[in-house]
Design an enzyme around this catalytic site. Sequence first.
Site, PDB file in Angstrom:
ATOM      1  N   HIS A   1      11.035  55.365  76.209  1.00  0.00           N
ATOM      2  CA  HIS A   1      10.347  56.355  77.046  1.00  0.00           C
ATOM      3  C   HIS A   1      10.402  57.704  76.350  1.00  0.00           C
ATOM      4  O   HIS A   1      11.333  57.997  75.602  1.00  0.00           O
ATOM      5  CB  HIS A   1      10.992  56.444  78.432  1.00  0.00           C
ATOM      6  CG  HIS A   1      12.475  56.624  78.390  1.00  0.00           C
ATOM      7  ND1 HIS A   1      13.334  55.578  78.137  1.00  0.00           N
ATOM      8  CD2 HIS A   1      13.245  57.720  78.545  1.00  0.00           C
ATOM      9  CE1 HIS A   1      14.579  56.020  78.141  1.00  0.00           C
ATOM     10  NE2 HIS A   1      14.557  57.326  78.377  1.00  0.00           N
TER      11      HIS A   1
ATOM     12  N   ASP B   1      11.509  62.555  86.291  1.00  0.00           N
ATOM     13  CA  ASP B   1      12.885  62.115  86.094  1.00  0.00           C
ATOM     14  C   ASP B   1      13.680  62.348  87.385  1.00  0.00           C
ATOM     15  O   ASP B   1      13.540  63.375  88.045  1.00  0.00           O
ATOM     16  CB  ASP B   1      13.532  62.882  84.928  1.00  0.00           C
ATOM     17  CG  ASP B   1      14.785  62.198  84.429  1.00  0.00           C
ATOM     18  OD1 ASP B   1      14.756  61.654  83.310  1.00  0.00           O
ATOM     19  OD2 ASP B   1      15.798  62.199  85.162  1.00  0.00           O
ATOM     20  N   ILE B   2      14.519  61.375  87.732  1.00  0.00           N
ATOM     21  CA  ILE B   2      15.289  61.451  88.977  1.00  0.00           C
ATOM     22  C   ILE B   2      16.360  62.542  88.912  1.00  0.00           C
ATOM     23  O   ILE B   2      16.762  63.089  89.939  1.00  0.00           O
ATOM     24  CB  ILE B   2      15.911  60.061  89.299  1.00  0.00           C
ATOM     25  CG1 ILE B   2      16.223  59.908  90.769  1.00  0.00           C
ATOM     26  CG2 ILE B   2      17.128  59.774  88.447  1.00  0.00           C
ATOM     27  CD1 ILE B   2      16.513  58.472  91.198  1.00  0.00           C
TER      28      ILE B   2
ATOM     29  N   GLY C   1      22.700  58.914  73.266  1.00  0.00           N
ATOM     30  CA  GLY C   1      22.988  58.940  74.700  1.00  0.00           C
ATOM     31  C   GLY C   1      21.953  58.219  75.537  1.00  0.00           C
ATOM     32  O   GLY C   1      21.872  58.422  76.747  1.00  0.00           O
ATOM     33  N   GLN C   2      21.143  57.376  74.898  1.00  0.00           N
ATOM     34  CA  GLN C   2      20.118  56.630  75.640  1.00  0.00           C
ATOM     35  C   GLN C   2      20.758  55.823  76.765  1.00  0.00           C
ATOM     36  O   GLN C   2      21.731  55.101  76.549  1.00  0.00           O
ATOM     37  CB  GLN C   2      19.354  55.687  74.704  1.00  0.00           C
ATOM     38  CG  GLN C   2      18.223  54.940  75.392  1.00  0.00           C
ATOM     39  CD  GLN C   2      17.497  53.961  74.457  1.00  0.00           C
ATOM     40  OE1 GLN C   2      17.896  53.775  73.302  1.00  0.00           O
ATOM     41  NE2 GLN C   2      16.454  53.341  74.966  1.00  0.00           N
TER      42      GLN C   2
ATOM     43  N   HIS D   1      10.597  61.755  76.938  1.00  0.00           N
ATOM     44  CA  HIS D   1      10.893  62.832  77.889  1.00  0.00           C
ATOM     45  C   HIS D   1       9.918  63.974  77.615  1.00  0.00           C
ATOM     46  O   HIS D   1       9.763  64.393  76.459  1.00  0.00           O
ATOM     47  CB  HIS D   1      12.312  63.354  77.693  1.00  0.00           C
ATOM     48  CG  HIS D   1      13.394  62.360  77.982  1.00  0.00           C
ATOM     49  ND1 HIS D   1      14.104  62.351  79.156  1.00  0.00           N
ATOM     50  CD2 HIS D   1      13.886  61.324  77.245  1.00  0.00           C
ATOM     51  CE1 HIS D   1      14.996  61.375  79.129  1.00  0.00           C
ATOM     52  NE2 HIS D   1      14.893  60.729  77.980  1.00  0.00           N
TER      53      HIS D   1
HETATM   54  P1  5GP Z   1      17.566  58.238  78.398  1.00  0.00           P
HETATM   55  O1  5GP Z   1      18.930  58.847  78.411  1.00  0.00           O
HETATM   56  O2  5GP Z   1      17.640  56.732  78.435  1.00  0.00           O
HETATM   57  O3  5GP Z   1      16.706  58.766  77.290  1.00  0.00           O
HETATM   58  O4  5GP Z   1      16.856  58.733  79.718  1.00  0.00           O
HETATM   59  C1  5GP Z   1      16.788  58.005  80.893  1.00  0.00           C
HETATM   60  C2  5GP Z   1      16.320  58.927  81.978  1.00  0.00           C
HETATM   61  O5  5GP Z   1      15.922  58.150  83.083  1.00  0.00           O
HETATM   62  C3  5GP Z   1      17.416  59.897  82.455  1.00  0.00           C
HETATM   63  O6  5GP Z   1      16.970  61.241  82.276  1.00  0.00           O
HETATM   64  C4  5GP Z   1      17.586  59.543  83.935  1.00  0.00           C
HETATM   65  O7  5GP Z   1      17.795  60.664  84.750  1.00  0.00           O
HETATM   66  C5  5GP Z   1      16.278  58.833  84.273  1.00  0.00           C
HETATM   67  N1  5GP Z   1      16.386  57.802  85.304  1.00  0.00           N
HETATM   68  C6  5GP Z   1      17.330  56.843  85.398  1.00  0.00           C
HETATM   69  N2  5GP Z   1      17.092  56.055  86.458  1.00  0.00           N
HETATM   70  C7  5GP Z   1      15.969  56.515  87.051  1.00  0.00           C
HETATM   71  C8  5GP Z   1      15.212  56.100  88.188  1.00  0.00           C
HETATM   72  O8  5GP Z   1      15.543  55.150  88.894  1.00  0.00           O
HETATM   73  N3  5GP Z   1      14.107  56.824  88.491  1.00  0.00           N
HETATM   74  C9  5GP Z   1      13.720  57.893  87.727  1.00  0.00           C
HETATM   75  N4  5GP Z   1      12.605  58.529  88.112  1.00  0.00           N
HETATM   76  N5  5GP Z   1      14.392  58.306  86.633  1.00  0.00           N
HETATM   77  C10 5GP Z   1      15.506  57.625  86.299  1.00  0.00           C
END
Ligand code: 5GP
Length: 114
Positions: free
Chosen positions: A101, A31-32, A94-95, A103
């Site tokens: 995906h 994760d970034i 909060g997606q 985590h």
């Molecule tokens: P969500 O909130 O949708 O479950 O999680 C999305 C995750 O993707 C977040 O934890 C965010 O930090 C990560 N993320 C968003 N953009 C990028 C990216 O360009 N590269 C990587 N490696 N992670 C990303």
Amino acid sequence: MSTKCIFCDIRDGIIESEIIFENDSCFVINDIEPKASIHMLVIPKKHVNLITEFSNIDFDIFNDLFKAISSCSKISNINSSGYRVSINQGKNSGQMVDHLHLHLLGGNQLGEMV
Ligand code: 5GP
Ligand code: ZN
């Protein structure tokens, strides 16, 4: 060509990201903005967003998603100390990225689930 989906663009090599692990159905990146010492994202290669959008065939992907979790928890040495697997679905969770995906979080004591 960019797809407007960050994870599809990473899959296609349009956005650069180190692929930590890969199998037939999914790939794994860091994760970034990590929320734990270890924070990996296990991402199906096929663009599907919500679990409710999965067909019966797509559900086979979950075999590979959880195989990837098993492999990556061992690779990153969090298998014995413990870890959390979570999936955000939709606005109230909060997606942020609309491509399903998992985590994989660990490497330190994690906060309580809300
Ligand atoms: P969500 O909130 O949708 O479950 O999680 C999305 C995750 O993707 C977040 O934890 C965010 O930090 C990560 N993320 C968003 N953009 C990028 C990216 O360009 N590269 C990587 N490696 N992670 C990303
Ligand atoms: Zn996508």
